[in-house]
Scaffold this active site. Sequence first.
Site, mmCIF file in Angstrom:
data_model
loop_
_atom_site.group_PDB
_atom_site.id
_atom_site.type_symbol
_atom_site.label_atom_id
_atom_site.label_comp_id
_atom_site.label_asym_id
_atom_site.label_seq_id
_atom_site.Cartn_x
_atom_site.Cartn_y
_atom_site.Cartn_z
ATOM 1 N N GLU A 1 1.320 9.052 -4.467
ATOM 2 C CA GLU A 1 0.516 7.924 -3.992
ATOM 3 C C GLU A 1 -0.146 7.215 -5.158
ATOM 4 O O GLU A 1 -0.342 5.994 -5.122
ATOM 5 C CB GLU A 1 -0.551 8.433 -3.002
ATOM 6 C CG GLU A 1 -1.349 7.348 -2.297
ATOM 7 C CD GLU A 1 -2.628 6.936 -3.012
ATOM 8 O OE1 GLU A 1 -3.274 5.970 -2.579
ATOM 9 O OE2 GLU A 1 -2.976 7.576 -4.036
ATOM 10 N N GLU A 2 -0.485 7.985 -6.196
ATOM 11 C CA GLU A 2 -1.286 7.452 -7.296
ATOM 12 C C GLU A 2 -0.516 6.546 -8.244
ATOM 13 O O GLU A 2 -1.082 6.028 -9.198
ATOM 14 C CB GLU A 2 -1.901 8.607 -8.097
ATOM 15 C CG GLU A 2 -2.867 9.476 -7.308
ATOM 16 C CD GLU A 2 -4.163 8.772 -6.942
ATOM 17 O OE1 GLU A 2 -4.326 7.598 -7.321
ATOM 18 O OE2 GLU A 2 -5.005 9.384 -6.276
ATOM 19 N N ASP B 1 -8.063 9.445 3.011
ATOM 20 C CA ASP B 1 -7.963 9.138 1.580
ATOM 21 C C ASP B 1 -9.083 8.193 1.194
ATOM 22 O O ASP B 1 -8.860 7.145 0.593
ATOM 23 C CB ASP B 1 -6.593 8.524 1.282
ATOM 24 C CG ASP B 1 -6.283 8.474 -0.208
ATOM 25 O OD1 ASP B 1 -7.032 9.102 -0.992
ATOM 26 O OD2 ASP B 1 -5.304 7.819 -0.585
ATOM 27 N N ASP C 1 -0.342 14.335 -4.716
ATOM 28 C CA ASP C 1 -0.587 14.159 -6.138
ATOM 29 C C ASP C 1 -2.034 13.831 -6.436
ATOM 30 O O ASP C 1 -2.793 13.404 -5.567
ATOM 31 C CB ASP C 1 0.319 13.063 -6.706
ATOM 32 C CG ASP C 1 0.068 11.699 -6.066
ATOM 33 O OD1 ASP C 1 -0.126 11.658 -4.841
ATOM 34 O OD2 ASP C 1 0.080 10.674 -6.783
ATOM 35 N N ASP D 1 -9.164 13.927 -4.120
ATOM 36 C CA ASP D 1 -8.261 12.810 -3.865
ATOM 37 C C ASP D 1 -6.853 13.279 -4.220
ATOM 38 O O ASP D 1 -6.430 13.135 -5.359
ATOM 39 C CB ASP D 1 -8.680 11.611 -4.714
ATOM 40 C CG ASP D 1 -7.782 10.415 -4.579
ATOM 41 O OD1 ASP D 1 -6.974 10.380 -3.636
ATOM 42 O OD2 ASP D 1 -7.883 9.504 -5.431
ATOM 43 N N HIS E 1 -10.939 10.018 -9.384
ATOM 44 C CA HIS E 1 -10.320 9.734 -10.685
ATOM 45 C C HIS E 1 -11.279 9.996 -11.850
ATOM 46 O O HIS E 1 -11.133 9.412 -12.919
ATOM 47 C CB HIS E 1 -9.801 8.287 -10.772
ATOM 48 C CG HIS E 1 -8.745 7.953 -9.771
ATOM 49 N ND1 HIS E 1 -7.960 6.835 -9.860
ATOM 50 C CD2 HIS E 1 -8.329 8.602 -8.654
ATOM 51 C CE1 HIS E 1 -7.122 6.797 -8.844
ATOM 52 N NE2 HIS E 1 -7.339 7.868 -8.091
ATOM 53 N N HIS F 1 -1.954 12.842 0.695
ATOM 54 C CA HIS F 1 -0.991 12.812 -0.415
ATOM 55 C C HIS F 1 -1.181 14.004 -1.339
ATOM 56 O O HIS F 1 -2.283 14.516 -1.501
ATOM 57 C CB HIS F 1 -1.003 11.472 -1.161
ATOM 58 C CG HIS F 1 -2.242 11.121 -1.909
ATOM 59 N ND1 HIS F 1 -2.522 11.591 -3.169
ATOM 60 C CD2 HIS F 1 -3.279 10.302 -1.587
ATOM 61 C CE1 HIS F 1 -3.662 11.081 -3.604
ATOM 62 N NE2 HIS F 1 -4.158 10.296 -2.652
#
Length: 414
Positions: A175-176, A199, A82, A141, A382, A80
Site C-alpha cells: 500500500e505504501e 488505515d 507493508d 500503519d 511513518h 495492508h
Amino acid sequence: MNIVERFLNYTRINTTTHRENGAAGIMPSSPGQMELAKLVASELEVLGLEDIVLRDSAILTATLPANTNRKLPVVSFFGHLDTSAEQTSDTHAQIVHYSGGDICLNSDLDIALKASEFPEIAQYQGQDIIVTDGTSLLGADDKAAIAAILDALQTLKNNPEIEHGTVKVAFVPDEEQGLRGAKAFDVETFGADFGYTLDCCGIGDFVHENWNAGDAVITFTGQSAHPMSAKGKLKNSLLMAHKFIAMLPAGEAPEYTEDREGYYWVKELAGNSARTVLKMDIRDFTKEGYRSRMMFLQTLAENCQALWGEKAVNIQLSDRYENVANSLEGDAGFPIEIAREAYARNNITMNAVPMRGGYDGAVLSQKGLPCPNIFTGAHNFHSIYEYLPVKSLQAASDVVVDVIRVTAEKDWGM
C-alpha cells in the site's frame, strides 16, 4: 491471544516495502510481507474462517460464513501488510504506562517522544501506550488494522449468539508505494457488497473523502549549443521548465494548503539544457476542481508549445485514484451511517477527516466496492515517534464488531 499480543507478534516481522522491487513490478516487494501473510492465514484458519486464499502476490482473502438464514449484504474489512520505507530497521516495540510529560524511547540514544511536540498525547494520560525504541517505525500503519480485524473475528467466534451475515476480510501488500496491492485486487471475485479499510489516525477519526489524484509528466525539449556561439541557437529546456513552474497558480502548493484545498505539487525536476522532465502531482477533493486543474495544465502546456515552438513541450496526464466520496453519494452512503452507529455504540463521536492522501479504499471504491476508512488509533505514522494507545486499538476492534452487528440488524428488504 489478546489484541496486544497479536499486534506485537506482527511488529516482529519486518515488512518494510521495497521501492526498487516495487518499481520492477515485484509484488510483494519484500519477503516479510509474505511471511506476515502466512502467519495471518494460519490464524484465520484457527478462527474458523473458510475459503482462505493466499496468492503469490501476498494478497490474502478469507470468509467468515453467515450464522443466519436472513439475506444480508456481505461486509468486508481490509488492512495492508507493508510498512513505509522511511525506516527499514526491525521494530522493537515496548509498552509504557503514560503518566504525562515526555516518554523516553531510548535512554542510550537520548530519544524521547516529547509532549511539547506531540501535545495530543495528553489525552492518553493514565493509559498503556505501545511505542518504538526510537530506531524504527512502530508499524501500526497498518499492523494495528490486522490485529483489530482478527480480534473482532475472535470476538465473533467466542460469542456465537452475535448474528451476522457473511463477512469477508482481505490483507494486501505494498500500500505504501502507490496502493499496488489494492490495484491488483480482484473485487469481483472477492464478492463483497461494501467494505472498510482500517488505515487511519486517532480514535474517533473516520475518512469518507480523500483526493481525486492525478499525475503529470511534462517533457521540455530544447536545443543545445556551445555557449561561444549560442546566440539565437540555444534553447534551454531547464529555463523552459522553470518558466512553466512560475506560471502555476501562486499559493496552490502543498506547503500553502490545508483541509480541502487542492494543489499542484512540483515533485521532481531533472535534466539539462537539451531535455528536462518535470513530474507533478495534482490533487483536488471535488471532481470539478480536479478536472479544472488537469485542463489548466493541458492548456498551459499547449500555450507554451505555441510560444517555444513545435515539440518543445510534451505533457502526459494520467489519473491515479478517485475520491472515495464519489462512490458514497446519495443512497450509496449507507456504509457511513453504519459506521456512525457503530462508533456511537462504543461512545465514540465520529470525527470525519478529509484525507489529504490516498489509501486502499480509494482504489477499491473506484473498482465498485465502496470502502470508507475506520481508525486504528495510532498516531505519527511513518515516524520513529509512532505510537498506539492500547484502548484505542481495542476500540477499533470493537467498532468492527459493531459494524457487523448493525449490518445484521438493518432491514435490507432482500
